[in-house]
Scaffold this active site. Structure first.
Site, PDB file in Angstrom:
ATOM      1  N   LYS A  90       0.835  -1.209   0.000  1.00  0.00           N
ATOM      2  CA  LYS A  90       0.000   0.000   0.000  1.00  0.00           C
ATOM      3  C   LYS A  90       0.869   1.258   0.000  1.00  0.00           C
ATOM      4  O   LYS A  90       0.613   2.188  -0.752  1.00  0.00           O
ATOM      5  CB  LYS A  90      -0.921   0.011   1.229  1.00  0.00           C
ATOM      6  CG  LYS A  90      -1.936  -1.122   1.257  1.00  0.00           C
ATOM      7  CD  LYS A  90      -2.944  -0.951   2.388  1.00  0.00           C
ATOM      8  CE  LYS A  90      -2.346  -1.045   3.786  1.00  0.00           C
ATOM      9  NZ  LYS A  90      -1.882  -2.395   4.167  1.00  0.00           N
ATOM     10  N   ARG A 139      -9.875   0.321   8.127  1.00  0.00           N
ATOM     11  CA  ARG A 139      -9.460  -1.059   8.328  1.00  0.00           C
ATOM     12  C   ARG A 139     -10.542  -1.886   9.000  1.00  0.00           C
ATOM     13  O   ARG A 139     -10.339  -3.061   9.274  1.00  0.00           O
ATOM     14  CB  ARG A 139      -8.239  -1.066   9.239  1.00  0.00           C
ATOM     15  CG  ARG A 139      -6.938  -1.382   8.551  1.00  0.00           C
ATOM     16  CD  ARG A 139      -5.857  -1.167   9.596  1.00  0.00           C
ATOM     17  NE  ARG A 139      -4.719  -1.976   9.417  1.00  0.00           N
ATOM     18  CZ  ARG A 139      -3.570  -1.539   8.901  1.00  0.00           C
ATOM     19  NH1 ARG A 139      -3.464  -0.310   8.449  1.00  0.00           N
ATOM     20  NH2 ARG A 139      -2.549  -2.331   8.838  1.00  0.00           N
ATOM     21  N   ARG A 179      11.398  -6.967   5.331  1.00  0.00           N
ATOM     22  CA  ARG A 179      11.169  -5.523   5.337  1.00  0.00           C
ATOM     23  C   ARG A 179      12.070  -4.831   6.363  1.00  0.00           C
ATOM     24  O   ARG A 179      12.261  -5.311   7.475  1.00  0.00           O
ATOM     25  CB  ARG A 179       9.702  -5.234   5.652  1.00  0.00           C
ATOM     26  CG  ARG A 179       9.411  -3.734   5.732  1.00  0.00           C
ATOM     27  CD  ARG A 179       7.989  -3.413   5.414  1.00  0.00           C
ATOM     28  NE  ARG A 179       7.106  -3.649   6.554  1.00  0.00           N
ATOM     29  CZ  ARG A 179       5.818  -3.316   6.550  1.00  0.00           C
ATOM     30  NH1 ARG A 179       5.291  -2.767   5.471  1.00  0.00           N
ATOM     31  NH2 ARG A 179       5.066  -3.565   7.592  1.00  0.00           N
ATOM     32  N   ARG A 226      10.720  -3.404  11.985  1.00  0.00           N
ATOM     33  CA  ARG A 226       9.584  -2.935  12.771  1.00  0.00           C
ATOM     34  C   ARG A 226       9.188  -4.012  13.765  1.00  0.00           C
ATOM     35  O   ARG A 226       9.142  -5.177  13.418  1.00  0.00           O
ATOM     36  CB  ARG A 226       8.407  -2.643  11.827  1.00  0.00           C
ATOM     37  CG  ARG A 226       8.122  -1.177  11.689  1.00  0.00           C
ATOM     38  CD  ARG A 226       7.173  -0.920  10.581  1.00  0.00           C
ATOM     39  NE  ARG A 226       5.865  -1.560  10.799  1.00  0.00           N
ATOM     40  CZ  ARG A 226       4.834  -1.371   9.976  1.00  0.00           C
ATOM     41  NH1 ARG A 226       4.962  -0.596   8.930  1.00  0.00           N
ATOM     42  NH2 ARG A 226       3.691  -1.973  10.215  1.00  0.00           N
ATOM     43  N   ARG A 281      -1.275 -10.442  12.513  1.00  0.00           N
ATOM     44  CA  ARG A 281      -1.749  -9.309  11.697  1.00  0.00           C
ATOM     45  C   ARG A 281      -2.546  -9.796  10.498  1.00  0.00           C
ATOM     46  O   ARG A 281      -3.517  -9.162  10.095  1.00  0.00           O
ATOM     47  CB  ARG A 281      -0.569  -8.448  11.246  1.00  0.00           C
ATOM     48  CG  ARG A 281      -0.016  -7.593  12.384  1.00  0.00           C
ATOM     49  CD  ARG A 281       1.362  -7.110  12.094  1.00  0.00           C
ATOM     50  NE  ARG A 281       1.420  -6.149  11.018  1.00  0.00           N
ATOM     51  CZ  ARG A 281       2.510  -5.928  10.284  1.00  0.00           C
ATOM     52  NH1 ARG A 281       3.610  -6.633  10.490  1.00  0.00           N
ATOM     53  NH2 ARG A 281       2.495  -5.028   9.338  1.00  0.00           N
TER      54      ARG A 281
HETATM   55  P1  ADP Z   1       0.757  -2.547   7.804  1.00  0.00           P
HETATM   56  O1  ADP Z   1      -0.177  -2.167   6.709  1.00  0.00           O
HETATM   57  O2  ADP Z   1       2.097  -2.959   7.304  1.00  0.00           O
HETATM   58  O3  ADP Z   1       0.185  -3.488   8.820  1.00  0.00           O
HETATM   59  P2  ADP Z   1       0.489   0.085   9.027  1.00  0.00           P
HETATM   60  O4  ADP Z   1       1.683   0.930   9.118  1.00  0.00           O
HETATM   61  O5  ADP Z   1      -0.592   0.469   8.115  1.00  0.00           O
HETATM   62  O6  ADP Z   1       1.093  -1.328   8.683  1.00  0.00           O
HETATM   63  O7  ADP Z   1      -0.153  -0.143  10.488  1.00  0.00           O
HETATM   64  C1  ADP Z   1       0.608  -0.536  11.584  1.00  0.00           C
HETATM   65  C2  ADP Z   1      -0.284  -0.714  12.800  1.00  0.00           C
HETATM   66  O8  ADP Z   1      -0.915   0.527  13.121  1.00  0.00           O
HETATM   67  C3  ADP Z   1      -1.436  -1.704  12.634  1.00  0.00           C
HETATM   68  O9  ADP Z   1      -1.042  -3.028  12.869  1.00  0.00           O
HETATM   69  C4  ADP Z   1      -2.415  -1.179  13.693  1.00  0.00           C
HETATM   70  O10 ADP Z   1      -2.051  -1.564  14.989  1.00  0.00           O
HETATM   71  C5  ADP Z   1      -2.253   0.325  13.578  1.00  0.00           C
HETATM   72  N1  ADP Z   1      -3.189   0.900  12.592  1.00  0.00           N
HETATM   73  C6  ADP Z   1      -2.876   1.528  11.412  1.00  0.00           C
HETATM   74  N2  ADP Z   1      -3.992   1.919  10.766  1.00  0.00           N
HETATM   75  C7  ADP Z   1      -5.035   1.534  11.529  1.00  0.00           C
HETATM   76  C8  ADP Z   1      -6.459   1.612  11.402  1.00  0.00           C
HETATM   77  N3  ADP Z   1      -7.041   2.210  10.336  1.00  0.00           N
HETATM   78  N4  ADP Z   1      -7.223   1.092  12.404  1.00  0.00           N
HETATM   79  C9  ADP Z   1      -6.681   0.519  13.476  1.00  0.00           C
HETATM   80  N5  ADP Z   1      -5.362   0.373  13.659  1.00  0.00           N
HETATM   81  C10 ADP Z   1      -4.525   0.884  12.707  1.00  0.00           C
END
Ligand code: ADP
Ligand code: ZN
Length: 216
Positions: free
Chosen positions: A13, A88, A123, A156, A167
């Protein structure tokens, strides 16, 4: 244009957000980056989000919705934006709709779980600017060092293998239903992630150009 990038963690993404950002000249709002920034700064928001993030769970809807609401009110969002990692959950999608936000397109990046696991294990991210690299697919020019800002690259916390499966489970259970939400509104465009990043980008740009015809 207001665009949502949907897809599993590690589906690419962030990378595609950069491509669209350059193409349409609109900002990317990454809730993950916003939250990591808040954690780094030790703000109240960060304190609330940290434990969930580290263990691969979602941060509570109201927290994330608040972040997005504030961000899209800023001037640079007037002509549109790309949402990377939001919504999400269906509750987040409903909240966005309730704010009166009209989404133009939802690009759904489809990548099989096995590929995701391989990608996330390699990553590396910059501790300074958050830029993302991959040991095999997108190595930095100098090992362990960010091309953009020269700071160190780290793994990370939530990319540790034990957390990745959690996840993915969270994604299938809580985020996949968001696809049906937008499919029902004729907004969903499915893009199969390709081996080569540029090939995926080409499909994403094609989906952006496609008028009116969404899949599913
Ligand atoms: P990835 O897509 O690689 O999982 P992100 O950087 O988008 O990583 O998100 C990392 C973390 O941040 C998620 O695992 C969650 O804990 C939190 N997070 C990000 N966006 C949201 C969202 N829209 N709703 C709830 N938690 C979120
Ligand atoms: Zn950097």
């Amino acid at each position: 244009m207001k665009i949502i990038l949907l897809g599993a963690p590690g589906a690419g993404k962030g990378t595609q957000a950069e491509v669209i950002c350059k193409h349409l000249n609109i900002p990317t709002i990454s809730t993950g980056n916003c939250l990591r920034e808040a954690v780094k700064n030790g703000s109240p928001l960060g304190l609330r989000a940290k434990a969930d993030m580290d263990s691969g769970r979602l941060v509570p809807d109201d927290v994330v919705i608040g972040v997005v609401k504030d961000r899209i009110a800023k001037d640079d969002c007037a002509k549109g934006y790309i949402l990377d990692g939001f919504p999400r959950t269906v509750a987040q999608a409903e909240a966005l709709e309730a704010m009166g936000v009209e989404i133009d397109k939802v690009i759904d990046l489809e990548v099989p779980d096995e590929t995701i696991k391989r990608r996330l294990s390699g990553r590396r991210v910059c501790e300074g600017c958050g830029a993302s690299y991959h040991l095999d697919f997108k190595p930095p020019k100098q090992e362990g060092v960010c091309d953009a800002c020269g700071r160190a690259l780290i793994i990370r916390r939530d990319d540790e293998p034990a957390t990745v499966q959690d996840r993915l489970d969270v994604y299938h259970r809580q985020t996949e239903p968001v696809k049906a939400f937008y499919a029902a509104r004729g907004k969903l465009y499915r893009v199969e992630g390709q081996e080569q990043v540029e090939d995926t980008s080409a499909l994403v740009l094609k989906a952006l150009e496609a008028g009116g015809i969404s899949e599913e």
